[in-house]
Design an enzyme around this catalytic site. Sequence first.
Site, PDB file in Angstrom:
ATOM      1  N   GLY A   1      -9.144   4.823   6.468  1.00  0.00           N
ATOM      2  CA  GLY A   1      -8.787   6.220   6.661  1.00  0.00           C
ATOM      3  C   GLY A   1      -7.358   6.464   7.077  1.00  0.00           C
ATOM      4  O   GLY A   1      -6.758   7.464   6.721  1.00  0.00           O
ATOM      5  N   PHE A   2      -6.778   5.516   7.809  1.00  0.00           N
ATOM      6  CA  PHE A   2      -5.417   5.693   8.300  1.00  0.00           C
ATOM      7  C   PHE A   2      -4.662   4.372   8.268  1.00  0.00           C
ATOM      8  O   PHE A   2      -5.240   3.312   8.513  1.00  0.00           O
ATOM      9  CB  PHE A   2      -5.420   6.228   9.739  1.00  0.00           C
ATOM     10  CG  PHE A   2      -6.026   7.595   9.874  1.00  0.00           C
ATOM     11  CD1 PHE A   2      -5.258   8.731   9.726  1.00  0.00           C
ATOM     12  CD2 PHE A   2      -7.380   7.738  10.142  1.00  0.00           C
ATOM     13  CE1 PHE A   2      -5.820  10.000   9.840  1.00  0.00           C
ATOM     14  CE2 PHE A   2      -7.956   8.996  10.260  1.00  0.00           C
ATOM     15  CZ  PHE A   2      -7.171  10.120  10.111  1.00  0.00           C
ATOM     16  N   GLY A   3      -3.366   4.438   7.986  1.00  0.00           N
ATOM     17  CA  GLY A   3      -2.526   3.242   8.019  1.00  0.00           C
ATOM     18  C   GLY A   3      -2.036   2.963   9.426  1.00  0.00           C
ATOM     19  O   GLY A   3      -2.189   3.774  10.337  1.00  0.00           O
ATOM     20  N   GLY A   4      -1.442   1.783   9.604  1.00  0.00           N
ATOM     21  CA  GLY A   4      -0.816   1.448  10.875  1.00  0.00           C
ATOM     22  C   GLY A   4      -1.748   0.975  11.973  1.00  0.00           C
ATOM     23  O   GLY A   4      -1.338   0.873  13.127  1.00  0.00           O
TER      24      GLY A   4
ATOM     25  N   GLY B   1       0.949  -2.531   4.253  1.00  0.00           N
ATOM     26  CA  GLY B   1       1.584  -1.228   4.195  1.00  0.00           C
ATOM     27  C   GLY B   1       2.756  -1.097   5.133  1.00  0.00           C
ATOM     28  O   GLY B   1       3.914  -1.332   4.769  1.00  0.00           O
TER      29      GLY B   1
ATOM     30  N   MET C   1     -12.254  -4.763   4.517  1.00  0.00           N
ATOM     31  CA  MET C   1     -11.429  -3.918   5.380  1.00  0.00           C
ATOM     32  C   MET C   1     -11.322  -4.558   6.762  1.00  0.00           C
ATOM     33  O   MET C   1     -12.334  -4.839   7.401  1.00  0.00           O
ATOM     34  CB  MET C   1     -12.033  -2.521   5.504  1.00  0.00           C
ATOM     35  CG  MET C   1     -12.045  -1.712   4.212  1.00  0.00           C
ATOM     36  SD  MET C   1     -10.378  -1.380   3.570  1.00  0.00           S
ATOM     37  CE  MET C   1      -9.650  -0.453   4.926  1.00  0.00           C
TER      38      MET C   1
ATOM     39  N   ASP D   1      -7.509  -5.819   3.456  1.00  0.00           N
ATOM     40  CA  ASP D   1      -6.723  -4.601   3.650  1.00  0.00           C
ATOM     41  C   ASP D   1      -6.846  -4.124   5.092  1.00  0.00           C
ATOM     42  O   ASP D   1      -7.938  -3.838   5.560  1.00  0.00           O
ATOM     43  CB  ASP D   1      -7.234  -3.515   2.695  1.00  0.00           C
ATOM     44  CG  ASP D   1      -6.424  -2.232   2.755  1.00  0.00           C
ATOM     45  OD1 ASP D   1      -5.447  -2.164   3.520  1.00  0.00           O
ATOM     46  OD2 ASP D   1      -6.771  -1.288   2.026  1.00  0.00           O
ATOM     47  N   GLY D   2      -5.688  -4.061   5.777  1.00  0.00           N
ATOM     48  CA  GLY D   2      -5.679  -3.488   7.123  1.00  0.00           C
ATOM     49  C   GLY D   2      -4.995  -4.358   8.152  1.00  0.00           C
ATOM     50  O   GLY D   2      -5.423  -5.472   8.415  1.00  0.00           O
TER      51      GLY D   2
ATOM     52  N   SER E   1       0.830  -1.203   0.000  1.00  0.00           N
ATOM     53  CA  SER E   1       0.000   0.000   0.000  1.00  0.00           C
ATOM     54  C   SER E   1       0.865   1.254   0.000  1.00  0.00           C
ATOM     55  O   SER E   1       1.659   1.476   0.922  1.00  0.00           O
ATOM     56  CB  SER E   1      -0.906   0.016   1.231  1.00  0.00           C
ATOM     57  OG  SER E   1      -1.563   1.262   1.333  1.00  0.00           O
TER      58      SER E   1
ATOM     59  N   ASP F   1      -4.473   3.886  -2.171  1.00  0.00           N
ATOM     60  CA  ASP F   1      -5.594   4.329  -1.347  1.00  0.00           C
ATOM     61  C   ASP F   1      -5.885   5.798  -1.604  1.00  0.00           C
ATOM     62  O   ASP F   1      -5.081   6.671  -1.268  1.00  0.00           O
ATOM     63  CB  ASP F   1      -5.270   4.135   0.138  1.00  0.00           C
ATOM     64  CG  ASP F   1      -5.304   2.677   0.548  1.00  0.00           C
ATOM     65  OD1 ASP F   1      -6.334   2.024   0.302  1.00  0.00           O
ATOM     66  OD2 ASP F   1      -4.315   2.181   1.111  1.00  0.00           O
TER      67      ASP F   1
ATOM     68  N   MET G   1      -8.177   8.927  -0.751  1.00  0.00           N
ATOM     69  CA  MET G   1      -9.069   9.413   0.310  1.00  0.00           C
ATOM     70  C   MET G   1      -9.419  10.873   0.065  1.00  0.00           C
ATOM     71  O   MET G   1      -8.551  11.674  -0.286  1.00  0.00           O
ATOM     72  CB  MET G   1      -8.390   9.274   1.678  1.00  0.00           C
ATOM     73  CG  MET G   1      -7.894   7.875   1.988  1.00  0.00           C
ATOM     74  SD  MET G   1      -7.024   7.851   3.569  1.00  0.00           S
ATOM     75  CE  MET G   1      -6.425   6.155   3.569  1.00  0.00           C
TER      76      MET G   1
ATOM     77  N   HIS H   1      -8.061   1.939  -4.797  1.00  0.00           N
ATOM     78  CA  HIS H   1      -9.110   1.792  -3.791  1.00  0.00           C
ATOM     79  C   HIS H   1      -9.658   3.181  -3.467  1.00  0.00           C
ATOM     80  O   HIS H   1      -8.989   3.988  -2.821  1.00  0.00           O
ATOM     81  CB  HIS H   1      -8.507   1.128  -2.546  1.00  0.00           C
ATOM     82  CG  HIS H   1      -9.453   0.977  -1.400  1.00  0.00           C
ATOM     83  ND1 HIS H   1      -9.012   0.675  -0.123  1.00  0.00           N
ATOM     84  CD2 HIS H   1     -10.805   1.072  -1.311  1.00  0.00           C
ATOM     85  CE1 HIS H   1     -10.053   0.607   0.691  1.00  0.00           C
ATOM     86  NE2 HIS H   1     -11.146   0.844  -0.010  1.00  0.00           N
TER      87      HIS H   1
ATOM     88  N   MET I   1     -11.694   5.517  -1.489  1.00  0.00           N
ATOM     89  CA  MET I   1     -12.390   5.796  -0.230  1.00  0.00           C
ATOM     90  C   MET I   1     -12.918   7.217  -0.317  1.00  0.00           C
ATOM     91  O   MET I   1     -12.462   8.126   0.382  1.00  0.00           O
ATOM     92  CB  MET I   1     -11.435   5.602   0.953  1.00  0.00           C
ATOM     93  CG  MET I   1     -11.121   4.149   1.230  1.00  0.00           C
ATOM     94  SD  MET I   1      -9.980   3.910   2.605  1.00  0.00           S
ATOM     95  CE  MET I   1      -8.438   3.810   1.707  1.00  0.00           C
TER      96      MET I   1
ATOM     97  N   HIS J   1      -1.071  -1.109  -4.443  1.00  0.00           N
ATOM     98  CA  HIS J   1      -2.363  -0.664  -3.905  1.00  0.00           C
ATOM     99  C   HIS J   1      -2.330   0.839  -3.673  1.00  0.00           C
ATOM    100  O   HIS J   1      -1.447   1.365  -2.996  1.00  0.00           O
ATOM    101  CB  HIS J   1      -2.647  -1.395  -2.590  1.00  0.00           C
ATOM    102  CG  HIS J   1      -4.042  -1.199  -2.089  1.00  0.00           C
ATOM    103  ND1 HIS J   1      -5.128  -1.868  -2.616  1.00  0.00           N
ATOM    104  CD2 HIS J   1      -4.532  -0.404  -1.099  1.00  0.00           C
ATOM    105  CE1 HIS J   1      -6.223  -1.510  -1.969  1.00  0.00           C
ATOM    106  NE2 HIS J   1      -5.889  -0.620  -1.059  1.00  0.00           N
TER     107      HIS J   1
END
Length: 214
Positions: free
Chosen positions: A140-143, A195, A135, A173-174, A6, A33, A35, A64, A66, A31
Amino acid sequence: MKIAPSMLACNFSEMGNEIKKITKAGADLVHMDVMDGNFVPNISFGAGIIKSLRKLTHLPFDVHLMILKPLLYLDEFATSGADSITFHIESESNPFNTIKKIQKLNKKAGISLKPDTDIAKVLPFLPFIDIILVMTVEPGFGGQNFLMSQLAKIEKLRNIINDNKFNCVIEVDGGINFDTVKLVQKAGADICVAGTSLFKSENMHEAIQKMKNF
């Protein structure tokens, strides 16, 4: 298992070099993302950035969206170099119209669902799409940490797809790392988006190969 790093987790000031790194490391897809700050409380990057990166790799771009109204922007992302375009079932765009438009643009069509969304909302569309993206964190946020509650959703989708001989693949994803990739693979996933665990690894090639071959 296919692995899609990602770009949300990459060094944004070195995106070109990061794409080359991903390619050399043996990733299957890239990937992206996207947003908009409305559908999710964050803003990432848009079609212009994707277009600028397209010439740097042969890997498929897994985009993707979002965003609140994906149908309005499909032409833009298709011409930017997307190979697949996934939108959220929770968005404001009509799902059937969005799927038809993506496929008319000769791209693979995907639908994503948030952790709290029941799979009943996506079942009518499974015969018509190429990708179902589950998901396993709040978008909305990585990590973020992987939500174990989503494993049952993946398993249920796998059984439905197999029983009905649908052609769509399951993407997850996630919170994907060396531990959770094994869990989603067992549950029936085909593609994992990773990611932070990849971009912070000392050797991305080894990390990707390890994830692929569990």
